[in-house]
Design an enzyme around this catalytic site. Structure first.
Site, PDB file in Angstrom:
ATOM      1  N   TYR A  58      59.136  -3.821  26.500  1.00 13.03           N
ATOM      2  CA  TYR A  58      58.836  -3.233  27.784  1.00 13.03           C
ATOM      3  C   TYR A  58      59.694  -3.999  28.692  1.00 13.03           C
ATOM      4  CZ  TYR A  58      56.196  -1.210  31.325  1.00 13.03           C
ATOM      5  OH  TYR A  58      55.809  -0.020  32.522  1.00 13.03           O
ATOM      6  N   ARG A  79      56.585  19.905  21.247  1.00 13.45           N
ATOM      7  CA  ARG A  79      57.076  19.822  20.123  1.00 13.45           C
ATOM      8  C   ARG A  79      55.901  20.671  19.260  1.00 13.45           C
ATOM      9  NH1 ARG A  79      56.094  13.646  18.392  1.00 13.45           N
ATOM     10  NH2 ARG A  79      54.612  14.058  19.818  1.00 13.45           N
TER      11      ARG A  79
END
Lengths: 333, 333
Positions: free
Chosen positions: B54, B176
């Site tokens: 991050y 998806r």
């Protein structure tokens, strides 16, 4: 070539189909201008166009060449902005400049001072315009800021070096390694390049120290793509922009997701034809004036050129496509 | 959990090192606010932070969780903007929300109406803020314009669908393929999605006809990278922008040079933490107000959530990392 009139080079894809042809000139109508071409270069984008890899393609058969300088021979009755003897360059691409003479409409012509060098006038309307707009339109750079570019020895690259130096910007110029690298380095430094480094040097870790001496660039100019553009991105300052204007490596630009999210890097593209469409001829004329001013001040010259007669077009086209050619082929009519 | 006081989850990398611990609360000083946490979600960025991937990482040991809603229990003597009973969310990341109680400084808190659903309040300050800013700050979109996104079932994806619908924008939502695709499609369409298509459908040629019915998107929102982002780019309108805000596929963004030059496609990134740094807390509060207004109008709800007690943190973290999890794990204290 100078003795032949009504003649033009007619160019078709593939380049082996290029021919030199004699053609009748059209009559000079009221708003038309009869121009004797003086010089016209072969640019990489001309080659892309011949190969069919370009954003627009002319109808075939077509006359090759998209820029050059000519001298006005005669003007139609309604023409007011140019007169016989004036030097002119073309406001638009696709008009065909690889020829000895032509009839253009007045609105397609931009007058340039006839006291600037012939090669400079012939190569003013594509590469230096691209260089200037890329330096001005993407990041608000201040004197002392740095710019990194690859393909620094290209026509655009050399214009970037000179215009950036005139604006007080510091350039980091990436070139491919070659046997005569010191000669190239010296030549680019003479133009105003602060740093000239090879692609290999750019990959080395020692560059971390490099950015103690020069601020990280907020603008990267990419004419290559692939690994070379990855390296430019690696050194770009957070929030900076990489502008892609060519793809010599024939490889895409690849950027990690974290570069976008956490470094706020911006990827853009530049195409002078689109800029001209968006901004119109008056803005383009202003740009040409600005560049002529730099030429008069001695701050902008043509890239290294090899002058060739129009008859040698096949050899000139081959040379222009050869890797590591350090010199722009320019037809002298 | 509700009976335990002075307790917090302490989270370290790797996630198997996460522990639930009892800790003493700090004393409530003049500008401090004692807050009883009510609900706090697990966001993908929390997982990235635990995994060390991050933009910033807290010093370890650290309390996990970056957003959530709490109720004010007591306030210090100089506190003026919140009072006991108020619902509050956090203005900054990194303060740790996966705990039953906390003492925060007043300036770290934003009051929200207590009549909005608990899950909505707990998930308001990250995903919907990201969705709103991405829809507003990159392209000037008009009602009727379209937006394409991948990962459309994510927290941000569901917020994009709802906020875009509220703004009159038409969304093309890529997901998806999965066994229960029709249920997912129905759910997203109920939120306001105009089109829901699978990654496989997006690759099919028939999509050329698709853009007869809906304008090509000028904005693409990419949370995936790799092939999925290549597909988004293929359908983007000339001059359009793709904003990357996540990289679920762990693959970079790849874009051809001609896309930049001849289609003037712009690639950007968005990170809410950076936006908050750049714009300050007042602008962030305005944004939260705007979103609360949408919630009151019934135009914005929380994504599908699974409520879990804080004790089940290990299972909840595992579930949050599982692919195709359609529901956001949310701790209820």
């Amino acid at each position: 070539m100078r003795k032949l009139r009504h003649q033009r080079g007619e160019i078709a894809c593939p380049e082996s189909h290029s021919q030199l042809k004699n053609l009748e000139l059209t009559a000079v109508g009221g708003s038309d201008v009869h121009v004797k071409m003086l010089a016209a270069p072969i640019n990489p984008s001309d080659i892309n166009m011949i190969q069919g890899n370009y954003g627009f393609l002319p109808k075939l058969p077509a006359i090759g060449g998209n820029e050059g300088v000519g001298q006005v021979v005669a003007v139609g009755s309604s023409v007011t902005r140019v007169k016989p003897g004036d030097w002119v360059i073309l406001a638009h691409s696709g008009l065909g400049t690889w020829r000895t003479e032509a009839v253009f409409s007045e609105e397609a012509l931009i007058r340039v001072p006839s006291d600037i060098p012939l090669q400079t006038a012939a190569t003013l309307s594509v590469n230096p315009c691209t260089a200037y707009r890329m330096l001005m339109d993407f990041e608000q750079l201040q004197p002392g800021d740095s710019v990194i570019q690859n393909a620094s020895n290209s026509g655009v690259g050399q214009a970037v070096i000179q215009i950036a130096a005139a604006l007080g910007l510091r350039t980091i110029n990436v070139v491919r390694d070659r046997p005569d690298i010191h000669r190239l380095t010296d030549r680019l430094k003479n133009l105003g390049a602060e740093y000239v480094i090879t692609e290999e040097e750019l990959r080395k870790l020692e560059l971390k120290n490099f950015f103690k001496d020069v601020p990280r660039p907020r603008l990267a100019l990419n004419c290559v793509g692939g690994k070379s553009s990855t390296e430019l991105l690696r050194h770009l300052a957070p929030g900076g922009t990489m502008v892609t204007y060519g793809g010599m490596a024939k490889q895409p630009v690849i950027a990690s997701v974290s570069l976008f999210i956490f470094k706020d890097v911006k990827l853009r593209g530049f195409w002078l034809s689109q800029w001209k469409n968006d901004h119109g001829t008056d803005h383009f004329k202003e740009l040409i004036l600005t560049l002529c001013h730099l030429v008069h001040q001695g701050k902008l010259t043509a890239p290294t050129c090899s002058e060739v007669p129009l008859q040698d077009y096949n050899h000139a086209l081959e040379t222009a496509m050869h890797p590591f050619t350090s010199s722009k082929q320019i037809f002298i009519m």
